[in-house]
Structures are given as structure tokens and as C-alpha cells.
Design an enzyme around this catalytic site. Structure first.
Site, PDB file in Angstrom:
ATOM      1  N   TRP A 168       0.844  -1.210   0.000  1.00  0.00           N
ATOM      2  CA  TRP A 168       0.000   0.000   0.000  1.00  0.00           C
ATOM      3  C   TRP A 168       0.871   1.249   0.000  1.00  0.00           C
ATOM      4  O   TRP A 168       2.074   1.148   0.295  1.00  0.00           O
ATOM      5  CB  TRP A 168      -0.917   0.010   1.251  1.00  0.00           C
ATOM      6  CG  TRP A 168      -2.216   0.722   0.963  1.00  0.00           C
ATOM      7  CD1 TRP A 168      -2.575   1.966   1.381  1.00  0.00           C
ATOM      8  CD2 TRP A 168      -3.288   0.228   0.164  1.00  0.00           C
ATOM      9  NE1 TRP A 168      -3.825   2.275   0.886  1.00  0.00           N
ATOM     10  CE2 TRP A 168      -4.279   1.236   0.135  1.00  0.00           C
ATOM     11  CE3 TRP A 168      -3.517  -0.954  -0.539  1.00  0.00           C
ATOM     12  CZ2 TRP A 168      -5.480   1.082  -0.575  1.00  0.00           C
ATOM     13  CZ3 TRP A 168      -4.707  -1.102  -1.238  1.00  0.00           C
ATOM     14  CH2 TRP A 168      -5.670  -0.087  -1.241  1.00  0.00           C
ATOM     15  N   ASP A 224       0.133  11.054   0.023  1.00  0.00           N
ATOM     16  CA  ASP A 224      -0.943  12.040   0.129  1.00  0.00           C
ATOM     17  C   ASP A 224      -2.282  11.349   0.407  1.00  0.00           C
ATOM     18  O   ASP A 224      -2.352  10.119   0.429  1.00  0.00           O
ATOM     19  CB  ASP A 224      -1.023  12.865  -1.161  1.00  0.00           C
ATOM     20  CG  ASP A 224      -1.543  12.041  -2.337  1.00  0.00           C
ATOM     21  OD1 ASP A 224      -1.263  10.819  -2.404  1.00  0.00           O
ATOM     22  OD2 ASP A 224      -2.243  12.598  -3.196  1.00  0.00           O
ATOM     23  N   GLU A 227      -3.359   8.610  -1.721  1.00  0.00           N
ATOM     24  CA  GLU A 227      -2.546   7.400  -1.567  1.00  0.00           C
ATOM     25  C   GLU A 227      -1.656   7.119  -2.762  1.00  0.00           C
ATOM     26  O   GLU A 227      -1.369   5.976  -3.091  1.00  0.00           O
ATOM     27  CB  GLU A 227      -3.458   6.178  -1.317  1.00  0.00           C
ATOM     28  CG  GLU A 227      -4.622   6.473  -0.407  1.00  0.00           C
ATOM     29  CD  GLU A 227      -5.357   5.233   0.061  1.00  0.00           C
ATOM     30  OE1 GLU A 227      -6.174   4.732  -0.704  1.00  0.00           O
ATOM     31  OE2 GLU A 227      -5.094   4.767   1.182  1.00  0.00           O
ATOM     32  N   GLU A 228      -1.242   8.163  -3.449  1.00  0.00           N
ATOM     33  CA  GLU A 228      -0.473   7.940  -4.676  1.00  0.00           C
ATOM     34  C   GLU A 228       0.864   8.661  -4.711  1.00  0.00           C
ATOM     35  O   GLU A 228       1.830   8.144  -5.252  1.00  0.00           O
ATOM     36  CB  GLU A 228      -1.298   8.417  -5.892  1.00  0.00           C
ATOM     37  CG  GLU A 228      -2.552   7.620  -6.095  1.00  0.00           C
ATOM     38  CD  GLU A 228      -3.476   8.233  -7.130  1.00  0.00           C
ATOM     39  OE1 GLU A 228      -4.270   7.500  -7.708  1.00  0.00           O
ATOM     40  OE2 GLU A 228      -3.396   9.463  -7.354  1.00  0.00           O
ATOM     41  N   GLU A 450     -18.604   6.559  -4.806  1.00  0.00           N
ATOM     42  CA  GLU A 450     -17.400   7.390  -4.730  1.00  0.00           C
ATOM     43  C   GLU A 450     -17.364   8.357  -5.915  1.00  0.00           C
ATOM     44  O   GLU A 450     -17.131   9.546  -5.768  1.00  0.00           O
ATOM     45  CB  GLU A 450     -16.169   6.481  -4.763  1.00  0.00           C
ATOM     46  CG  GLU A 450     -14.843   7.212  -4.716  1.00  0.00           C
ATOM     47  CD  GLU A 450     -13.670   6.250  -4.893  1.00  0.00           C
ATOM     48  OE1 GLU A 450     -13.449   5.775  -6.034  1.00  0.00           O
ATOM     49  OE2 GLU A 450     -12.993   5.949  -3.893  1.00  0.00           O
TER      50      GLU A 450
HETATM   51  C1  NOJ Z   1      -4.736   3.960  -6.206  1.00  0.00           C
HETATM   52  C2  NOJ Z   1      -5.750   5.038  -6.103  1.00  0.00           C
HETATM   53  O1  NOJ Z   1      -5.524   6.093  -6.925  1.00  0.00           O
HETATM   54  C3  NOJ Z   1      -5.869   5.431  -4.697  1.00  0.00           C
HETATM   55  O2  NOJ Z   1      -6.569   6.601  -4.515  1.00  0.00           O
HETATM   56  C4  NOJ Z   1      -6.479   4.302  -4.023  1.00  0.00           C
HETATM   57  O3  NOJ Z   1      -6.786   4.627  -2.716  1.00  0.00           O
HETATM   58  C5  NOJ Z   1      -5.549   3.131  -4.086  1.00  0.00           C
HETATM   59  N1  NOJ Z   1      -5.112   2.851  -5.430  1.00  0.00           N
HETATM   60  C6  NOJ Z   1      -6.178   1.912  -3.524  1.00  0.00           C
HETATM   61  O4  NOJ Z   1      -7.256   1.495  -4.271  1.00  0.00           O
HETATM   62  C1  NOJ Z   2      -9.357   6.158  -2.148  1.00  0.00           C
HETATM   63  C2  NOJ Z   2      -9.112   7.577  -1.787  1.00  0.00           C
HETATM   64  O1  NOJ Z   2      -8.161   8.111  -2.659  1.00  0.00           O
HETATM   65  C3  NOJ Z   2      -8.662   7.715  -0.366  1.00  0.00           C
HETATM   66  O2  NOJ Z   2      -8.565   9.071  -0.041  1.00  0.00           O
HETATM   67  C4  NOJ Z   2      -9.621   7.049   0.568  1.00  0.00           C
HETATM   68  O3  NOJ Z   2      -9.106   7.091   1.862  1.00  0.00           O
HETATM   69  C5  NOJ Z   2      -9.869   5.621   0.159  1.00  0.00           C
HETATM   70  N1  NOJ Z   2     -10.224   5.538  -1.219  1.00  0.00           N
HETATM   71  C6  NOJ Z   2     -10.981   4.995   0.987  1.00  0.00           C
HETATM   72  O4  NOJ Z   2     -12.166   5.710   0.820  1.00  0.00           O
END
Ligand code: NOJ
Ligand code: NOJ
Length: 613
Positions: A168, A224, A227-228, A450
Site C-alpha cells: 500500500w 498524500d 494514496e499515490e 465514490e
Molecule cells: C490507487 C488510487 O488512486 C488510490 O486513490 C487508491 O486509494 C488506491 N489505489 C487503492 O485502491
Molecule cells: C481512495 C481515496 O483516494 C482515499 O482518499 C480514501 O481514503 C480511500 N479511497 C478509501 O475511501
């Protein structure tokens, strides 16, 4: 004269249980949508308003129910999630969101705490469960570390509260700060209701761990909120700053003052200034994301650090501040052309908002929560203008306001003026039109996913996203002028001697060339930046001999570098007959990419001693 000295101014998962609802067909979607048979364009304005009011009312019930359905142990969409665990969404495939994210959970519980404080006393049990769950989660060893070695930065856990060991983007350092903010809000209420013991015994231990984590790690990079991107994220630093400021106040209130919180908060506030690039707020710095930098990250930062008692302060990026408004326009405009559903929308009207324009995650469509966030920032701003009785239009915010009055000029517009009334009416109507977009693309059962399709607005990606419901509700509260309690931003001042390793947003660079010249000589600098002619001699910068004396032969000049970086340059001389004489020195270099002294602006003076070839 700048050339004298160097001045640097300045569902356990119970996948089983949680999946049942994830497989529910999207009932609402298969039926014709509200907007298809209502044809709102034909409606009169009051009809349109009634529709929105009605939608807000019914959707608010669906949203709160949608949140509670995603909280264990009794939530109807995640039976089996441990008590107080907030699942992100019951969707267990494409994407699998049956986890609890520290960020999503804290943002959602903040809303629950605020509603509890405002009178919904039945929510207290969920808050208590959440506290219990976080006490346990904080000490689960995980791939980011143990609780004392970085484990608090772990972004997500299984819904039974156990560690998630998969690959992750970790760590994510906004989680602990957001959790602290939520628990501090509840602690403040407890302190006012004879709950001091509760605070010291149960809440403070969690909060203190989170604050300690923030203190120790805020200057390190991390992923960030999306998550990227690995780097420094504006959202993360903003909520960390808020957590430390509020944490310091709470610590004092319970007799555990800690000066380090405020010291670090000052450092964070300085660091935050560096994200402003002159036009908008960069979402991430110290990162090579290869993106435009315009990102809803920054709008979320603004609304989640809104302080109802603070004016339009730029340093804390308040929703009505010039910088936050300029940024809002830049971010919004970046989505105007990329989504077909936004096509041909006039700039004074709302459009669907995604995360950032280059996004491809699950198709990279617009997000409900980001669309709601823009509405919320505007409602927050309207509240402040109303409270302070005027709108201040600056050079920075002018483009934002000109979307509503194209010929507007800078100045202060009092609430009694026609301009003020026109602006606030138009901005309120724009804010409402963000909610109308959500209305338009919400299925009849009110479920919020979402994302929604860039082509036709169909709901996409995770179903029943907890955060989508929460974002809708906080936007509606802002619309109703029900604002969360202030957090102390009005007492925050930007230190004069900001020292941050982050790059400066702007550098005023003065050149002082010490060299003897003859009558008729003119000294120039040519260099790699546009301000220095980009190595084109015909566009070189002439220096001035204004301060040239026989004792001190000085040629001087100054440029403003908007995006400070490493630049190379060289001096040359043009004689009265046009001949060019270069200085003997090889190309000179100066690196202005890092080490910002002075919050956003830095003055740098270079002294160069020249010799001609
Ligand atoms: C990449 C996505 O852009 C990010 O936002 C997401 O939380 C993760 N993969 C996990 O699915
Ligand atoms: C992807 C989003 O980019 C992230 O901000 C969020 O925490 C997870 N999904 C779970 O909702």
C-alpha cells in the site's frame, strides 16, 4: 540599495456480512432519474429552489443513515465490523473498500461529534465505540511500524481491527492528525460537561500519541490523501498544523502544557506557505508527480481547517482568503473541459469536480465528495463575508470574483453596496449549483458512491462511500450556517523568521556586480531563466550604474523569480560601439530551489566580482 549586504528577508470483514449489501443492485439507477423527467431547465427559479431544498432534506436523512450503516457493530451494511470501526464502503470488489481508513473514519466521526454537540445525543454511543476502536488500532503493529516507531501512519486496517499486510502507499501522515482533531472536538465538549476525568483517562492518551507522531514526523515525506504521491501534501500539513494548535490548547486546559506543540505548529505554518506558487496552491511538493498540481486536495484542506472566528486569513488558507479563492477557481476550471458532463457550462456556474485532472483511478471520474467540498468552501466564505460585513477583492482573488462580475476591480465592498449583494447572491447560487450537480447524479434511493461518470453521471466505483455521505452533510451544514466550533486559527500568526526546507514560492533576486567600467560601457546579465533572457543576448537584463561611484564601482539589477530553481547566468559588457565583451568567469550558478527563509517570499542578494576577458 540592496547591494550593501547579503540580506535574506524575509466487516471483521466479515466480508461475508458486508458483501450482502455490496451486491445489492443499484436500484435507483435502473429507474429513470429525477432530472430526466423533471427537466429542471424549464422550471422557474422558485421551483428549482424548492427542488433543491427538498433534495437536501431527504438526502440528509439518507446520508446520515448511510454513515451509520457503515459503522460497526450494528451498521446494517457491515454486520461484524468491530464496534466503532467505520468501513470506507461495503463494496468488496472493484474496488475492495471493506477496510477502515484512519482518514475516512476520522473525517466521518468529526461530523458525528459535531452533530452530537449540536444536539443529536443519540450519536454518543458511536463516538464512544470509535474511541474504543482507536485505542486498540493505535497499538496494532503494522507494516509502517509499532505505535512508537511510525505505526500510527498506517493508512488502513481490516474491519475486525487487525493489521492489513498488503502492499500500500504508506505511511499516510494525515490520519493521526485527523483523528486527534476529532477526539479534541469531543474532549472540548466533555470538559464543558464535567467530563475532565474521561478526557484525561481515555481521550488524552490517544490524542497525545497522535500529536507526538505529528510532531516527530511532519517534516518527513509520506503518501498524500489519495494514496499515490510520495512527498509533502498540502492537505496533510494543513490538518497537522491544526491538530497541533488545538492540541496545545487542550493540553493546557487539562494541565499538561507542551510548548513543543506550538513550536512545531509554527514550523508547519511556515512550510505551508511554500505550496503557494503565485497562482494556486500546489497539492504536493517535494514530489515528482508530473502533474499540474491543481487538486481538490487543497480545497479539502481549506474546509477542514475552516475556523468560524477567523477572517479571510491567507496564512491559514481560510475559505474566504484571497489565496484559497484564487486556488478554488484554478482547481474548478481544471475540471471544466475534461469531463463531457461539464461541457458548455458558463464559468459562473458549478461543474462536477474530481480529484485532479490527470486522475485515472477507477476511470478518473468526478467525485461526489470533491463536488460537495467546493460548495462547502463557498458557503464558508459567504458566512465570513456576512459576519465581517464586507468582501475584500485583491489582485490575487480578482479572477475568482470576475467570474461573477467581469468588470469588477479590486477593493473593499461593504455589505451595504450593490456589488456586495450581487457577488454574494451569485456565489451563493453557484454554491447551490454544486449541490444541484450532486442532486442530478444521485440515484432515486439517495445512495452515494465514490464517483459518477464523466460521460453521463452514472454512479461508479465504491458504493455507499461513507466519506461521500459525510461530505454532503458537512456542505449542507455550512449552507445552513451550522459551523463546527473554532479551533484557534485566529490566534495563529505567521512567524517572521520562517525557516523551512521547502522551496520558496517567490524569490526577489538582486545582482550586485563589482567591476570597473569605462564611459559608455553597459553591463548586462544573460542567463537560463526567462527573466534573464533565456541565453538570448538581445533579451539580456541591463544592469544599472545608478549606485556606481569611483570608490565603489557597482552595477546592480533585480529580478523576481516566480518558480525558484537553479539558474545559470553570465555577465557581459556592451561597449559604446556595440562590441560585446564577456566576463572571464565561466557560467555562474545559483540554486534557489530549496531553503526558504521568509514564508513565501525570499530576498536573495548575490555579490559578484567581475573581470573582463
Ligand atoms: C490507487 C488510487 O488512486 C488510490 O486513490 C487508491 O486509494 C488506491 N489505489 C487503492 O485502491
Ligand atoms: C481512495 C481515496 O483516494 C482515499 O482518499 C480514501 O481514503 C480511500 N479511497 C478509501 O475511501
Amino acid at each position: 540599495m540592496k547591494c550593501v549586504s547579503q540580506l535574506i528577508s524575509v466487516c471483521f470483514v466479515f466480508v461475508l456480512f458486508c458483501t450482502a449489501s455490496a451486491h445489492e443492485p443499484r436500484r435507483g439507477w435502473t429507474r429513470p432519474q429525477q432530472w430526466l423527467h423533471q427537466g429542471p431547465l424549464q422550471h422557474k427559479q422558485d421551483q428549482k429552489d424548492n427542488d433543491l431544498e427538498h433534495f437536501i432534506q431527504t438526502q440528509s436523512h439518507v446520508a446520515i443513515a448511510g454513515i451509520l450503516a457503515n459503522i460497526g457493530p450494528d451498521g446494517k451494511r457491515c454486520h461484524g465490523a468491530a464496534p466503532g470501526i467505520v468501513i470506507a464502503s461495503p463494496s468488496n470488489v472493484d474496488p475492495d473498500y471493506v477496510y477502515t481508513w484512519t482518514r475516512d473514519a476520522a473525517l466521518t466521526m468529526k461530523l458525528i461529534v459535531d452533530r452530537f454537540i449540536a444536539g443529536s445525543k443519540d450519536l454518543q454511543a458511536s463516538i464512544e465505540d470509535y474511541i474504543g476502536a482507536q485505542t486498540k488500532l493505535q497499538v496494532v503493529d503494522n507494516p509502517s511500524g509499532t505505535f512508537s516507531s511510525g505505526g500510527l501512519g498506517e493508512p488502513k486496517f481490516n474491519v475486525d481491527g487487525s493489521v492489513f499486510n498488503g502492499a500500500w502507499g504508506r505511511p499516510q501522515r494525515d490520519g493521526p492528525a485527523l483523528r486527534a482533531i476529532t477526539l479534541i472536538a469531543y474532549s472540548k465538549w466533555l470538559l464543558e460537561h464535567e467530563g475532565e476525568h474521561e478526557v484525561t483517562a481515555r481521550l488524552w492518551p490517544i490524542i497525545a500519541k497522535d500529536l507526538q507522531y505529528v510532531e516527530a514526523t511532519w517534516h518527513q515525506d509520506g503518501f498524500d490523501l489519495w494514496e499515490e504521491v510520495k512527498g509533502s501534501s498540502f492537505f496533510t500539513l494543513s490538518v497537522q498544523h491544526r491538530a497541533l494548535v488545538e492540541g496545545a490548547t487542550l493540553a493546557r486546559a487539562i494541565g499538561k502544557p507542551n510548548a513543543a506543540y506550538l513550536d512545531n505548529a509554527s514550523g508547519l505554518l511556515c512550510a505551508l506557505q511554500a505550496f503557494w506558487n503565485g497562482d494556486f496552491v500546489e497539492a504536493n511538493i517535494n514530489a515528482n508527480s508530473g502533474r499540474s498540481g491543481k487538486d481538490a486536495n487543497t480545497i479539502l484542506a481549506s474546509i477542514h481547517t475552516f475556523d468560524v472566528l477567523t477572517g479571510c486569513d491567507d496564512a491559514t488558507f481560510q475559505p474566504c482568503s484571497s489565496k484559497a479563492l484564487a486556488n478554488l477557481k484554478e482547481v474548478v476550471d481544471s475540471f471544466r473541459t475534461i469531463y463531457p458532463i461539464n461541457a458548455h457550462t458558463p464559468t459562473d456556474q458549478a461543474v462536477a469536480i474530481g480529484r485532479y485532472q490527470e486522475d485515472v483511478y477507477m476511470g478518473g471520474h468526478p467525485w461526489y465528495l470533491n463536488t460537495a467540498a467546493v460548495a462547502e468552501q463557498l458557503y464558508d466564505a459567504l458566512h465570513q463575508w456576512n459576519r465581517t460585513g464586507s468582501i475584500n477583492v485583491t489582485e490575487t482573488s480578482l479572477p475568482f470574483f470576475q467570474d461573477f462580475i467581469p468588470k469588477l476591480s479590486t477593493g473593499q465592498y461593504k455589505s451595504t453596496s450593490k456589488t456586495y449583494r450581487t457577488l454574494t447572491r451569485a456565489i451563493r447560487s453557484q454554491a447551490d449549483s454544486y449541490l444541484r450537480i450532486i442532486q442530478k447524479y444521485t440515484p432515486t434511493d439517495g445512495s452515494l458512491a465514490e464517483q459518477f461518470s464523466r460521460d453521463d453521471g452514472r454512479p461508479l466505483s465504491a458504493t455507499h462511500l461513507t466519506w461521500s455521505y459525510a461530505a454532503f452533510l458537512t456542505a449542507v451544514s455550512a449552507r445552513n450556517n451550522h459551523h463546527p466550533a473554532p479551533w484557534g486559527a485566529s490566534n495563529v500568526t505567521l512567524p517572521h523568521d520562517c525557516k523551512s526546507s521547502a522551496p520558496c514560492a517567490f524569490v526577489a533576486l538582486s545582482f550586485c556586480a563589482h567591476v570597473q567600467t569605462a564611459w559608455g560601457d553597459a553591463v548586462y546579465i544573460v542567463g537560463s531563466s526567462a527573466e534573464l533572457g533565456a541565453w538570448d543576448l538581445t533579451r539580456a537584463m541591463p544592469l544599472s550604474a545608478e549606485d556606481h561611484t569611483v570608490v565603489m564601482p557597482l552595477w546592480a539589477g533585480e529580478i523576481n523569480l516566480k518558480r525558484p530553481r537553479r539558474i545559470a547566468y553570465k555577465y557581459f559588457l556592451r561597449k559604446y560601439d556595440g562590441t560585446v565583451v564577456w566576463e572571464k568567469h565561466e557560467n555562474r550558478e545559483i540554486d534557489l530551489a530549496g531553503g526558504c527563509t521568509g514564508a513565501q517570499e525570499r530576498a536573495v542578494v548575490v555579490d559578484d566580482v567581475l573581470e573582463w576577458e
